[in-house]
Write a protein that holds these residues in place. Structure first.
Motif, short mmCIF file in Angstrom:
data_model
loop_
_atom_site.label_atom_id
_atom_site.label_comp_id
_atom_site.label_asym_id
_atom_site.label_seq_id
_atom_site.Cartn_x
_atom_site.Cartn_y
_atom_site.Cartn_z
N LEU A 153 9.88 -5.37 -0.01
CA LEU A 153 8.55 -4.67 -0.22
C LEU A 153 7.29 -5.19 0.57
O LEU A 153 6.64 -4.63 1.44
CB LEU A 153 8.27 -4.28 -1.58
N ASP B 124 8.18 -5.25 4.37
CA ASP B 124 8.02 -3.91 4.88
C ASP B 124 6.60 -3.79 5.68
O ASP B 124 6.53 -2.80 6.59
CB ASP B 124 8.26 -2.83 3.93
N ASP B 125 5.54 -4.43 5.40
CA ASP B 125 4.53 -4.43 6.14
C ASP B 125 4.40 -4.96 7.39
O ASP B 125 3.74 -5.02 8.39
CB ASP B 125 3.25 -4.89 5.33
N ALA C 55 0.28 3.27 9.95
CA ALA C 55 1.61 3.02 9.42
C ALA C 55 1.46 1.63 8.42
O ALA C 55 0.69 0.79 8.57
CB ALA C 55 2.58 2.53 10.42
N GLY C 56 2.42 1.58 7.63
CA GLY C 56 2.46 0.38 6.50
C GLY C 56 4.12 0.13 6.49
O GLY C 56 4.90 -0.09 7.40
N LYS C 57 4.32 0.27 5.04
CA LYS C 57 5.70 0.26 4.80
C LYS C 57 6.48 1.26 5.29
O LYS C 57 7.56 1.32 5.59
CB LYS C 57 5.94 0.02 3.29
N GLY C 58 5.85 2.41 5.18
CA GLY C 58 6.26 3.60 5.79
C GLY C 58 5.42 4.08 7.11
O GLY C 58 4.63 3.72 7.53
N LEU D 93 -0.43 3.91 4.60
CA LEU D 93 -1.71 3.23 4.54
C LEU D 93 -2.85 4.05 4.96
O LEU D 93 -2.89 5.26 5.61
CB LEU D 93 -1.71 1.83 5.13
N TRP E 6 0.96 3.49 -1.16
CA TRP E 6 1.57 2.29 -1.57
C TRP E 6 2.29 1.89 0.07
O TRP E 6 2.25 0.88 0.47
CB TRP E 6 2.80 2.44 -2.62
N SER F 163 4.54 -3.11 11.13
CA SER F 163 3.37 -2.56 11.45
C SER F 163 2.35 -3.49 11.54
O SER F 163 1.47 -3.20 12.48
CB SER F 163 2.97 -1.42 10.62
#
Lengths: 110, 573
Positions: free
Chosen positions: B544, B547-548, A58-61, A52, A49, B551
């Motif tokens: 949420l 959050d993208d 990297a994505g949300k994390g 990625l 989630w 990146s």
């Protein structure tokens, strides 16, 4: 509009079946030994989630491949999380499973 | 500040609050029923039961908006994941919630804090949650502020004192990990509130609670329904309803004429099924999976299912229907309910949930080839385990949960649209329930640009019934905050980079902008206090979907704080 949801009442649900989802069988992967523990599946269900492509981007994390964190730091982050960014998985994974997750991350290829 | 001055100021504030309460009628069923006639107040999440997100106030208008200035602001403490809530305004007092279930009551004219409330939470549980610790809104009524909590309770807080009156535990969050983040809806003497769901292996209940006593009156499971009340477990083969997801994580609507609550439901779990075209008999959850990705019609008094329409049968793309408002309209003698959805399509219903039209808000849609005006899906893209490219829109949706605005003066619906896509690898998964329920996504994925285009967002003004475009403004990144249109012919758009902009609602011409210093991901309202019109907007980034952005979009998002929230309030000099 379905005024009467009648046809659905003849469903395959067995009367008396406990409808509490908490009693449904748990995944063996949550508590079982590392040998039964499929980290790829874990990423697709939970970790991906935010991390990625299975942790490759990297994505949300953050991207996990090539992380500079030491093994102990990775384990601490999984256990304790980071407020607003990563949930704390606490005791969700045993030591063997945590090692398997670290092994998965170390083995990530682009 | 001396102690005596402090005491005097506090006494004055309480006196003013008591005075306001003494002169204002209690917020009850009748007052909420006519909330759209109270231009100076914003009494419920969607503005009124019409869900227009529109203020008839016109003191601030196209001619003078250029002079709009910040009047006051309030810093919301502990704003982890920004400020995603929607302020409410009643009789000169502004109420809003923040992260970790905090609530503030402020003097609407000055921003003076009247009281502050902090919910006592199970913080160990909150630390385990992914879709947390934000709160997206509250409800007012019968002298209470109602709020769903992260640990599964509904709380009633005294509007005058900020002290809790009662709490009712509705969801076993310690077992299921999820709780409440969406705003409750007050209908007559019932508080309706929907639980988080979708990504988790639960059944996504919606509750009806006595507004005065806190007693739970009814429950409706969105995954599978209830025995003797819309039992639909036969639409989930292999008992997959047990971990089916669902949920109702945003506030629904209410049609007083038919005494019907309309609620949008979330996606089934796992989000991505590996069944391919055989989804009726194979895969993780064979069948239609009622009542996920649906609009459901409930009797607010009993919770009885009165009807439904499943917008996406067997949703295999996480394009749930929980996101959109239920806009009540009358056009040419016919009454409609307009419901935008995460899929990028807008559904138009009659008041009995019979589909009247379906139209596209965005261009980049390929999870289906089309949806016919009667609601039938054409050319589904059902995927099997393995890699898939260029699925559109991206999982965050063609529209996110932020609200649009309908302006009865222009006859236009203003809505944010998101143009983005994704690549994914679908993986067969097993729901994890112990020792803590975990997400059940079913895929690894990443955000991508649409083919031949760059990901972006837009705000458009369209006919709500036909979708006919009047104007559109593009944004380099999809805005993720709600919109406000007013009787002053203005449309306010809070954008991700931090700019709050005002447009001519008829033409889309930009008339004013102000940099609030951080992105917007919450609500915006207009209200009147001490005879003056104000615009209040939530600022703070870190949701949420956003959050993208660091990146994928980079730029200002790489350094934007994700633990800051400020309520900004504007007025004419």
């Amino acid at each position: 509009m379905a005024d009467k949801p009648g046809p659905m009442q003849s469903g395959r649900h067995t009367p008396g079946t406990n409808d509490n989802p908490s009693t449904a069988p748990a995944s063996p992967s949550a508590t079982g030994p590392a040998s039964d523990f499929d980290v790829n599946q874990l990423f697709a269900s939970t970790c991906g989630w935010c991390h990625l492509k299975g942790g490759r981007e990297a994505g949300k994390g953050p991207k996990l491949a090539d992380t500079q964190l030491a093994d102990g730091e990775i384990i601490a982050r999984i256990r304790n999380g980071k407020p607003g960014q990563m949930p704390a998985f606490g005791s969700a994974f045993n030591d063997e499973q945590l090692k398997a997750i670290v092994g998965y991350i170390r083995g990530l290829k682009p | 500040m001396t102690r005596s001055w402090h005491v005097a100021a506090l006494s004055l504030a309480l006196l003013l609050l008591a005075g306001a309460a003494a002169t204002a009628a209690e917020i009850d069923a009748k007052r909420l029923m006519n909330a759209d006639k109270e231009a100076g107040n914003w009494l419920t999440y969607h503005g009124s039961y019409k869900s227009w997100h529109y203020s008839a106030l016109a003191d601030i208008n196209t001619k003078n908006v250029g002079s709009l200035r910040e009047a006051w602001s309030h810093v919301a403490s502990r704003s982890v994941r920004g400020l995603q809530s929607y302020p409410l305004a009643a009789d000169g007092v502004l109420y809003y919630s923040g992260s970790y279930n905090q609530v503030w009551a402020l003097d609407g004219a000055t921003g003076e804090v009247l009281w502050q409330y902090k919910q006592k939470l199970n913080e160990d549980l909150v630390a385990k949650q992914t879709h947390s610790p934000y709160n997206r809104g509250i409800a007012l009524g019968y002298g209470n502020v109602y709020m769903g909590t992260l640990d599964g309770k509904l709380a009633a807080i005294d509007m005058k004192t900020g002290k809790v009156k009662w709490e009712t535990k509705l969801v076993n969050s310690e077992k299921l990990t999820v709780g409440f983040t969406g705003a409750p809806l007050l209908v007559k003497d019932k508080v309706i509130v929907g639980a988080q769901g979708g990504e988790w292996p639960d059944r996504g209940p919606i509750f009806g609670v006595d507004a005065n006593t806190g007693k739970q009156l009814w429950r409706f499971y969105t995954a599978g329904g209830e025995e003797n009340n819309g039992d639909a477990r036969n639409t989930w083969l292999n008992d997959s309803w047990r971990t089916g997801g669902g949920g109702g994580w945003m506030a629904g609507g209410y049609d007083p004429e038919t005494n019907t609550v309309w609620w949008g439901t979330a996606n089934p779990a796992p989000l991505y099924d590996w069944s391919g075209p055989d989804w009726k008999t194979a895969g993780a959850r064979p069948g239609d999976n009622l009542y996920t990705t649906s609009v459901i019609l409930l009797d607010p008094d009993t919770g009885k299912l009165k009807g439904y329409h499943q917008e996406v049968p067997h949703d295999a793309w996480d394009f749930d229907s929980a996101t959109g408002e239920f806009i009540m309209l009358e056009r040419g003698g016919k009454k409609y309910v307009v419901h935008p959805s995460k899929s990028g399509f807008v559904w138009v219903y009659d008041r009995n949930a019979k589909v009247q039209n379906v139209w596209r808000l965005i261009k980049n849609i390929n999870f289906v080839q089309d949806i016919k005006p009667n609601g039938e899906l054409v050319g589904r893209r059902d995927m099997t385990a393995g890699k898939h490219e260029n699925l559109c829109p991206f999982i965050a949706g063609g529209m996110s949960w932020n609200m649009g605005s309908y302006n009865p003066k222009t006859g236009l619906l203003y809505k944010v649209g998101n143009e983005w896509c994704m690549d994914l690898e679908i993986v067969k998964t097993t729901p994890i329930l112990e020792p803590m329920a975990q997400l059940n996504i079913g895929a690894n994925f990443n955000i991508t640009n649409p083919k031949g285009d760059k990901a972006h967002g837009h705000v458009s003004g369209r006919d709500p019934i036909t979708g006919k475009l009047t104007w559109e403004v593009k944004f380099p990144e999809p805005p993720l905050a709600s919109l406000l249109s007013t009787g002053g012919d203005l449309l306010f758009v809070p954008d991700p980079r931090g700019w709050l902009r005002a447009y001519d609602a008829r033409t889309g011409k930009e008339l004013w902008k102000h940099n609030n210093g951080q992105g917007h991901n919450g609500g915006i309202i207009s209200y009147r206090a001490k005879g003056k019109q104000y615009i209040a907007v939530a600022t703070g980034w870190g949701g949420l979907a956003g959050d993208d952005y660091p990146s994928f979009f980079g730029g200002v998002f790489a350094q934007m704080p994700k633990d800051s929230g400020v309520l900004k309030v504007f007025a004419l000099p």
